[in-house]
Design a protein around this motif. Structure first.
Motif, PDB file in Angstrom:
ATOM      1  N   TYR A 162      58.358  44.950  43.068  1.00  0.00           N
ATOM      2  CA  TYR A 162      56.937  45.121  42.781  1.00  0.00           C
ATOM      3  C   TYR A 162      56.271  43.808  42.381  1.00  0.00           C
ATOM      4  N   LEU A 163      56.986  42.692  42.521  1.00  0.00           N
ATOM      5  CA  LEU A 163      56.466  41.387  42.146  1.00  0.00           C
ATOM      6  C   LEU A 163      55.314  40.974  43.063  1.00  0.00           C
ATOM      7  N   LEU A 164      54.235  40.498  42.469  1.00  0.00           N
ATOM      8  CA  LEU A 164      53.080  39.995  43.208  1.00  0.00           C
ATOM      9  C   LEU A 164      52.883  38.519  42.887  1.00  0.00           C
ATOM     10  N   LYS A 165      52.271  37.804  43.811  1.00  0.00           N
ATOM     11  CA  LYS A 165      52.008  36.383  43.614  1.00  0.00           C
ATOM     12  C   LYS A 165      50.565  36.082  43.963  1.00  0.00           C
ATOM     13  N   ILE A 166      49.910  35.303  43.111  1.00  0.00           N
ATOM     14  CA  ILE A 166      48.545  34.881  43.376  1.00  0.00           C
ATOM     15  C   ILE A 166      48.590  33.521  44.058  1.00  0.00           C
ATOM     16  N   VAL A 167      48.085  33.459  45.264  1.00  0.00           N
ATOM     17  CA  VAL A 167      48.009  32.197  46.002  1.00  0.00           C
ATOM     18  C   VAL A 167      46.617  31.621  45.765  1.00  0.00           C
ATOM     19  N   PRO A 168      46.498  30.510  45.008  1.00  0.00           N
ATOM     20  CA  PRO A 168      45.185  29.961  44.644  1.00  0.00           C
ATOM     21  C   PRO A 168      44.370  29.542  45.855  1.00  0.00           C
ATOM     22  N   GLN A 169      43.074  29.478  45.646  1.00  0.00           N
ATOM     23  CA  GLN A 169      42.160  29.055  46.704  1.00  0.00           C
ATOM     24  C   GLN A 169      42.443  27.606  47.097  1.00  0.00           C
ATOM     25  N   ASP A 170      42.462  27.365  48.403  1.00  0.00           N
ATOM     26  CA  ASP A 170      42.697  26.023  48.919  1.00  0.00           C
ATOM     27  C   ASP A 170      41.341  25.357  49.188  1.00  0.00           C
ATOM     28  N   MET A 171      40.936  24.467  48.271  1.00  0.00           N
ATOM     29  CA  MET A 171      39.623  23.835  48.388  1.00  0.00           C
ATOM     30  C   MET A 171      39.638  22.609  49.294  1.00  0.00           C
ATOM     31  N   GLN A 172      40.809  22.254  49.815  1.00  0.00           N
ATOM     32  CA  GLN A 172      40.897  21.053  50.644  1.00  0.00           C
ATOM     33  C   GLN A 172      40.554  21.321  52.113  1.00  0.00           C
ATOM     34  N   CYS A 173      40.467  22.597  52.461  1.00  0.00           N
ATOM     35  CA  CYS A 173      40.135  22.934  53.847  1.00  0.00           C
ATOM     36  C   CYS A 173      38.636  22.734  54.103  1.00  0.00           C
ATOM     37  N   ASP A 174      38.270  22.606  55.339  1.00  0.00           N
ATOM     38  CA  ASP A 174      36.876  22.416  55.709  1.00  0.00           C
ATOM     39  C   ASP A 174      36.072  23.676  55.447  1.00  0.00           C
ATOM     40  N   GLU A 175      34.764  23.513  55.287  1.00  0.00           N
ATOM     41  CA  GLU A 175      33.877  24.649  55.088  1.00  0.00           C
ATOM     42  C   GLU A 175      33.798  25.487  56.349  1.00  0.00           C
ATOM     43  N   GLY A 201      41.989  50.466  43.576  1.00  0.00           N
ATOM     44  CA  GLY A 201      42.851  49.487  42.943  1.00  0.00           C
ATOM     45  C   GLY A 201      44.293  49.922  42.775  1.00  0.00           C
ATOM     46  N   TRP A 202      45.106  48.991  42.318  1.00  0.00           N
ATOM     47  CA  TRP A 202      46.507  49.227  41.976  1.00  0.00           C
ATOM     48  C   TRP A 202      46.682  49.035  40.479  1.00  0.00           C
ATOM     49  N   ILE A 203      47.711  49.639  39.936  1.00  0.00           N
ATOM     50  CA  ILE A 203      48.060  49.344  38.557  1.00  0.00           C
ATOM     51  C   ILE A 203      48.906  48.067  38.537  1.00  0.00           C
ATOM     52  N   PHE A 204      48.815  47.309  37.458  1.00  0.00           N
ATOM     53  CA  PHE A 204      49.608  46.091  37.345  1.00  0.00           C
ATOM     54  C   PHE A 204      50.082  45.901  35.908  1.00  0.00           C
ATOM     55  N   VAL A 205      51.138  45.138  35.746  1.00  0.00           N
ATOM     56  CA  VAL A 205      51.555  44.644  34.441  1.00  0.00           C
ATOM     57  C   VAL A 205      51.882  43.163  34.592  1.00  0.00           C
ATOM     58  N   LEU A 206      51.672  42.437  33.533  1.00  0.00           N
ATOM     59  CA  LEU A 206      52.066  41.038  33.465  1.00  0.00           C
ATOM     60  C   LEU A 206      53.173  40.949  32.425  1.00  0.00           C
ATOM     61  N   TYR A 212      53.234  42.089  38.354  1.00  0.00           N
ATOM     62  CA  TYR A 212      53.835  43.187  39.108  1.00  0.00           C
ATOM     63  C   TYR A 212      52.753  44.234  39.371  1.00  0.00           C
ATOM     64  N   GLY A 213      52.760  44.820  40.562  1.00  0.00           N
ATOM     65  CA  GLY A 213      51.729  45.796  40.878  1.00  0.00           C
ATOM     66  C   GLY A 213      52.184  46.833  41.880  1.00  0.00           C
ATOM     67  N   SER A 214      51.487  47.960  41.881  1.00  0.00           N
ATOM     68  CA  SER A 214      51.789  49.052  42.803  1.00  0.00           C
ATOM     69  C   SER A 214      50.653  50.059  42.776  1.00  0.00           C
ATOM     70  N   GLU A 215      50.615  50.903  43.786  1.00  0.00           N
ATOM     71  CA  GLU A 215      49.703  52.035  43.738  1.00  0.00           C
ATOM     72  C   GLU A 215      50.128  52.960  42.609  1.00  0.00           C
ATOM     73  N   LYS A 216      49.142  53.525  41.920  1.00  0.00           N
ATOM     74  CA  LYS A 216      49.453  54.480  40.864  1.00  0.00           C
ATOM     75  C   LYS A 216      49.639  55.853  41.476  1.00  0.00           C
ATOM     76  N   ARG A 217      50.743  56.489  41.148  1.00  0.00           N
ATOM     77  CA  ARG A 217      51.028  57.829  41.647  1.00  0.00           C
ATOM     78  C   ARG A 217      50.860  58.791  40.480  1.00  0.00           C
ATOM     79  N   THR A 218      49.753  59.521  40.480  1.00  0.00           N
ATOM     80  CA  THR A 218      49.425  60.377  39.347  1.00  0.00           C
ATOM     81  C   THR A 218      49.821  61.829  39.537  1.00  0.00           C
ATOM     82  N   ARG A 219      50.264  62.165  40.722  1.00  0.00           N
ATOM     83  CA  ARG A 219      50.686  63.546  40.981  1.00  0.00           C
ATOM     84  C   ARG A 219      52.050  63.524  41.633  1.00  0.00           C
TER      85      ARG A 219
END
Length: 259
Positions: A162-175, A201-206, A212-219
């Protein structure tokens, strides 16, 4: 929780109760949105351990159950968010039956004047309640109580899925043609695939500086046997914030929305 600066650099917005557009955007702009969960007590950053212990006073202990120590595991590493007291019955139950249903039976046990010293002895006909008829309440039939359960993951290998990774914005690319510079930030799953949560949305924990994130299954999707074994059908169990680390303390928890 990530600092405001890191959230901004990743094109993230952190919310408490702010309304989010049904499309999952704010002001019409696609964003990654984080909303904090009410399932945890969020202590101030770098709370001394002795202060944290004082939060769990004798007044907060539920009669008839052993205070779940698992909810404190990880605090020494900076995971200061502990599961709310209302979740203690669910955490303490070896079957992890849904907390709302357990609280219905717990209130009935209190109305009876605590007929046993330990709540779960009365609930499951064991210990001093051995041989007694199992309680069966019309507002929550026994079949519903025993089949409606929450998944608690304890194996590191399973948690890593369930591990998630944030890939930061790449500001070096052209507009682009609209004048927007760089490549937008994105959130990817453990296999590197972009995550698109939809407006709900998904539920997450840090925890330990990892997201970490996943769809919440409430039923629950079906009836599960009462053995308590995870092999009896994980897909049939609810999946909540407490599922990721089996009720252990985390640094933050909530809802994440990303397109």
């Amino acid at each position: 929780f990530p600092s405001e600066r890191s959230l901004s650099e990743s094109n993230l917005v952190c919310l408490n109760k702010q309304e989010v557009d049904p499309s999952g955007t704010i002001d019409g702009n696609p964003r990654h949105v984080l909303r904090r969960s009410a399932s945890y007590h969020f202590f101030r950053h770098k709370l001394p351990l002795e202060d944290c212990a004082s939060e769990q006073s004798d007044d907060n202990v539920l009669k008839g159950i052993v205070s779940p120590e698992v909810t404190k595991r990880g605090i020494s590493r900076g995971n200061y968010a502990q599961l709310h007291r209302k979740a203690w019955l669910e955490v303490s139950d070896k079957f992890h039956r849904y907390g709302k249903n357990l609280r219905t039976y717990y209130k009935h046990w209190e109305k009876l004047g605590h007929p046993t010293n330990m709540f779960f002895d009365w609930l499951d006909g064991k210990g001093e309640a051995a041989g007694w008829d199992l309680p069966n309440l019309p507002e929550c039939p026994r079949e519903q109580l025993d089949s409606d359960r929450v998944l608690y993951i304890t194996e590191a290998e399973e948690q890593a899925k369930y591990l998630l990774k944030i890939v930061p914005q790449d500001m070096q690319c052209d507009e682009d043609e609209h004048g927007n510079g760089g490549v937008p930030s994105k959130i990817v799953d453990v296999d590197g695939n972009p995550v698109r949560t939809g407006s709900s949305g998904w539920i997450f924990v840090l925890r330990d500086h990892e997201l970490y994130g996943s769809e919440k299954r409430t039923r629950p999707k079906g009836v599960v046997d009462g053995t308590g074994g995870e092999n009896s059908g994980n897909a049939k169990l609810r999946f909540h914030h407490s599922s990721f680390f089996g009720g252990k303390a985390v640094a933050a928890a909530g809802i994440i929305i990303t397109d």
